[in-house]
Design a protein around this motif. Sequence first.
Motif, PDB file in Angstrom:
ATOM      1  N   TRP A  43       0.842  -1.203   0.000  1.00  0.00           N
ATOM      2  CA  TRP A  43       0.000   0.000   0.000  1.00  0.00           C
ATOM      3  C   TRP A  43       0.879   1.256   0.000  1.00  0.00           C
ATOM      4  N   PHE A  44       1.887   1.260   0.853  1.00  0.00           N
ATOM      5  CA  PHE A  44       2.821   2.388   0.895  1.00  0.00           C
ATOM      6  C   PHE A  44       3.520   2.569  -0.450  1.00  0.00           C
ATOM      7  N   GLY A  45       4.053   1.475  -0.986  1.00  0.00           N
ATOM      8  CA  GLY A  45       4.791   1.562  -2.239  1.00  0.00           C
ATOM      9  C   GLY A  45       3.940   1.999  -3.410  1.00  0.00           C
ATOM     10  N   TRP A  46       2.640   1.729  -3.334  1.00  0.00           N
ATOM     11  CA  TRP A  46       1.756   2.056  -4.453  1.00  0.00           C
ATOM     12  C   TRP A  46       1.656   3.561  -4.697  1.00  0.00           C
ATOM     13  N   PHE A  47       1.861   4.364  -3.668  1.00  0.00           N
ATOM     14  CA  PHE A  47       1.858   5.810  -3.882  1.00  0.00           C
ATOM     15  C   PHE A  47       3.033   6.219  -4.763  1.00  0.00           C
ATOM     16  N   GLY A  48       4.160   5.509  -4.628  1.00  0.00           N
ATOM     17  CA  GLY A  48       5.268   5.731  -5.548  1.00  0.00           C
ATOM     18  C   GLY A  48       4.954   5.193  -6.927  1.00  0.00           C
ATOM     19  N   PHE A  49       4.291   4.054  -6.971  1.00  0.00           N
ATOM     20  CA  PHE A  49       3.909   3.407  -8.222  1.00  0.00           C
ATOM     21  C   PHE A  49       3.082   4.359  -9.082  1.00  0.00           C
ATOM     22  N   ASN A  50       2.046   4.945  -8.470  1.00  0.00           N
ATOM     23  CA  ASN A  50       1.124   5.784  -9.230  1.00  0.00           C
ATOM     24  C   ASN A  50       1.612   7.223  -9.367  1.00  0.00           C
ATOM     25  N   ALA A  51       1.891   7.879  -8.244  1.00  0.00           N
ATOM     26  CA  ALA A  51       2.314   9.281  -8.301  1.00  0.00           C
ATOM     27  C   ALA A  51       3.669   9.430  -8.977  1.00  0.00           C
ATOM     28  N   GLY A  52       4.548   8.448  -8.790  1.00  0.00           N
ATOM     29  CA  GLY A  52       5.867   8.527  -9.414  1.00  0.00           C
ATOM     30  C   GLY A  52       5.822   8.458 -10.923  1.00  0.00           C
ATOM     31  N   SER A  53       4.731   7.918 -11.467  1.00  0.00           N
ATOM     32  CA  SER A  53       4.615   7.787 -12.918  1.00  0.00           C
ATOM     33  C   SER A  53       4.475   9.122 -13.624  1.00  0.00           C
ATOM     34  N   THR A  54       4.320  10.213 -12.876  1.00  0.00           N
ATOM     35  CA  THR A  54       4.372  11.535 -13.485  1.00  0.00           C
ATOM     36  C   THR A  54       5.759  11.834 -14.033  1.00  0.00           C
ATOM     37  N   LEU A  55       6.786  11.234 -13.407  1.00  0.00           N
ATOM     38  CA  LEU A  55       8.197  11.482 -13.740  1.00  0.00           C
ATOM     39  C   LEU A  55       8.548  12.964 -13.604  1.00  0.00           C
ATOM     40  N   ASN A  56       7.750  13.679 -12.825  1.00  0.00           N
ATOM     41  CA  ASN A  56       7.910  15.123 -12.729  1.00  0.00           C
ATOM     42  C   ASN A  56       7.596  15.562 -11.303  1.00  0.00           C
ATOM     43  N   ALA A  57       8.573  16.085 -10.621  1.00  0.00           N
ATOM     44  CA  ALA A  57       8.405  16.467  -9.216  1.00  0.00           C
ATOM     45  C   ALA A  57       7.482  17.662  -9.033  1.00  0.00           C
ATOM     46  N   THR A  58       7.268  18.429 -10.091  1.00  0.00           N
ATOM     47  CA  THR A  58       6.425  19.617  -9.975  1.00  0.00           C
ATOM     48  C   THR A  58       5.086  19.451 -10.690  1.00  0.00           C
ATOM     49  N   ALA A  59       4.746  18.227 -11.051  1.00  0.00           N
ATOM     50  CA  ALA A  59       3.463  17.993 -11.721  1.00  0.00           C
ATOM     51  C   ALA A  59       2.315  18.420 -10.804  1.00  0.00           C
ATOM     52  N   SER A  60       1.348  19.104 -11.379  1.00  0.00           N
ATOM     53  CA  SER A  60       0.267  19.652 -10.571  1.00  0.00           C
ATOM     54  C   SER A  60      -0.722  18.600 -10.090  1.00  0.00           C
ATOM     55  N   ASN A  61      -0.666  17.402 -10.680  1.00  0.00           N
ATOM     56  CA  ASN A  61      -1.664  16.379 -10.331  1.00  0.00           C
ATOM     57  C   ASN A  61      -1.135  15.309  -9.386  1.00  0.00           C
ATOM     58  N   ILE A  62       0.041  15.490  -8.802  1.00  0.00           N
ATOM     59  CA  ILE A  62       0.587  14.485  -7.880  1.00  0.00           C
ATOM     60  C   ILE A  62      -0.358  14.270  -6.701  1.00  0.00           C
ATOM     61  N   GLY A  63      -0.844  15.345  -6.124  1.00  0.00           N
ATOM     62  CA  GLY A  63      -1.761  15.228  -4.989  1.00  0.00           C
ATOM     63  C   GLY A  63      -3.045  14.515  -5.359  1.00  0.00           C
ATOM     64  N   SER A  64      -3.584  14.827  -6.520  1.00  0.00           N
ATOM     65  CA  SER A  64      -4.811  14.179  -6.979  1.00  0.00           C
ATOM     66  C   SER A  64      -4.596  12.687  -7.205  1.00  0.00           C
ATOM     67  N   ILE A  65      -3.478  12.340  -7.837  1.00  0.00           N
ATOM     68  CA  ILE A  65      -3.170  10.932  -8.101  1.00  0.00           C
ATOM     69  C   ILE A  65      -3.080  10.154  -6.787  1.00  0.00           C
ATOM     70  N   ALA A  66      -2.365  10.700  -5.810  1.00  0.00           N
ATOM     71  CA  ALA A  66      -2.220  10.027  -4.527  1.00  0.00           C
ATOM     72  C   ALA A  66      -3.557   9.916  -3.805  1.00  0.00           C
ATOM     73  N   SER A  67      -4.372  10.948  -3.907  1.00  0.00           N
ATOM     74  CA  SER A  67      -5.665  10.945  -3.211  1.00  0.00           C
ATOM     75  C   SER A  67      -6.616   9.896  -3.765  1.00  0.00           C
ATOM     76  N   VAL A  68      -6.742   9.834  -5.088  1.00  0.00           N
ATOM     77  CA  VAL A  68      -7.662   8.850  -5.662  1.00  0.00           C
ATOM     78  C   VAL A  68      -7.133   7.436  -5.461  1.00  0.00           C
TER      79      VAL A  68
END
Length: 433
Positions: free
Chosen positions: A215-240
Amino acid sequence: MDLQALSLGMNTIWVVLTAAMIFLMEGGFALLEAGFVRSKNNVSIIMKVFVDMVFGVLAFFAVGFGIMFGVDKLGLFGTNGFALQGSLEHLGLSVPSEAFWLFQAAFVVAAISIVSGAIAERMNFKAYILFAVVMAAVIYPLSGHWVWGIDGWLAKLGMKDFAGSAAIHAMAGFAALAAARLVGARIGKFNEDGTVNVIAPSNLPLAAMGTFVLWFGWFGFNAGSTLNATASNIGSIASVTLLASAAGGASAMLYTLFKTGKADPAFTINGVLAGLVAITAGCAFVGPFSALVIGAFAGVLMIWATGWVDRMKVDDPVGAVAVHGFNGAFGAIAVGLFAIDGGLLTTGGWNLLGAQVLGTVVVSVWGYLATAGTLKLIDKVVSIRVSVEEELAGLDLSYHGTAAYSELNADMPAFPLEVPQIQQGKGSEAVRV
């Protein structure tokens, strides 16, 4: 400091850290699978996860990465980038190619580990090493190129699979189905009339701990797929991602509670994972309420699919086919229903749904057929199934010369004195072990 250099540095740190989170998921797979199998096979299943890590990474480095992300040939496979050699400018990366490879290597290891649980307790260790190499070098990269390659044919059709519900989970889940069918059921799992004998997990708290690591690693799995530390949708991806996983666990828990009067821990564990699998494709494309619907349905679908797999007389000790195969397929198709941009239920458009259905079917069938063909070839070199004696003694002692809990096995003989006459994988004249 140059802003471009600063952006590159931040993105590199983001991708490396999230890749590390995904690699930590292998610890989750090890704990989860060890908890779901019997104690005499705990070491064996953990060793298979080590195989995924070491041989999977090496095979992907040497061959798989180039096939998956190299310069496209006919929309089918890449032609350069093997062992990270040659230019990868065509990818237009926001991070160094080595960081991108690291992140993708974590994905391929996860794909192989999905299969390891389905064939637990009865697959020959040497055969599994060979399979892991082929999966990382060819099977996963080929279909991955179709979905994620710059000019992959499914990508050109408009298929959306942000972090891999189809490319990773459906493909590997149906690969697990093929592997479990070919290797056969564990001794004593099925009776001649098709009824199922429950082979109880050895350690549900261990499996639960593995789930929390995943479960912990999955936040990296999904949010990390932006490949961009400043992507505006990181929070949204992690939340959903969190909402879908919570809904999956809740629906599975409530379903078993109202149906049987008891909240089933194994189904709750797999309900959380089913929600995570299902949201992986759409985490960047759907809103929070859609995520709740996707996750809730995934938890119940997992329970139904577990029954379907049993009725097919396929022995899947950890529920990999139900969690990853069926819910990976559902999650990828759900993008075509719920995507904010192009979803059938949100915009009335059919094009995206058509691309999602086609891509999901193609990738799932590929995973099944490629795995079946590979294992049949491996079986000609080394038997994919362990012997009856080895299975009854446990693969820990048979293949690794040690036991997970030595104090419980100090007086256990290396092999049973009497071996029942049975037909492997069929369940006839089988005994509980």
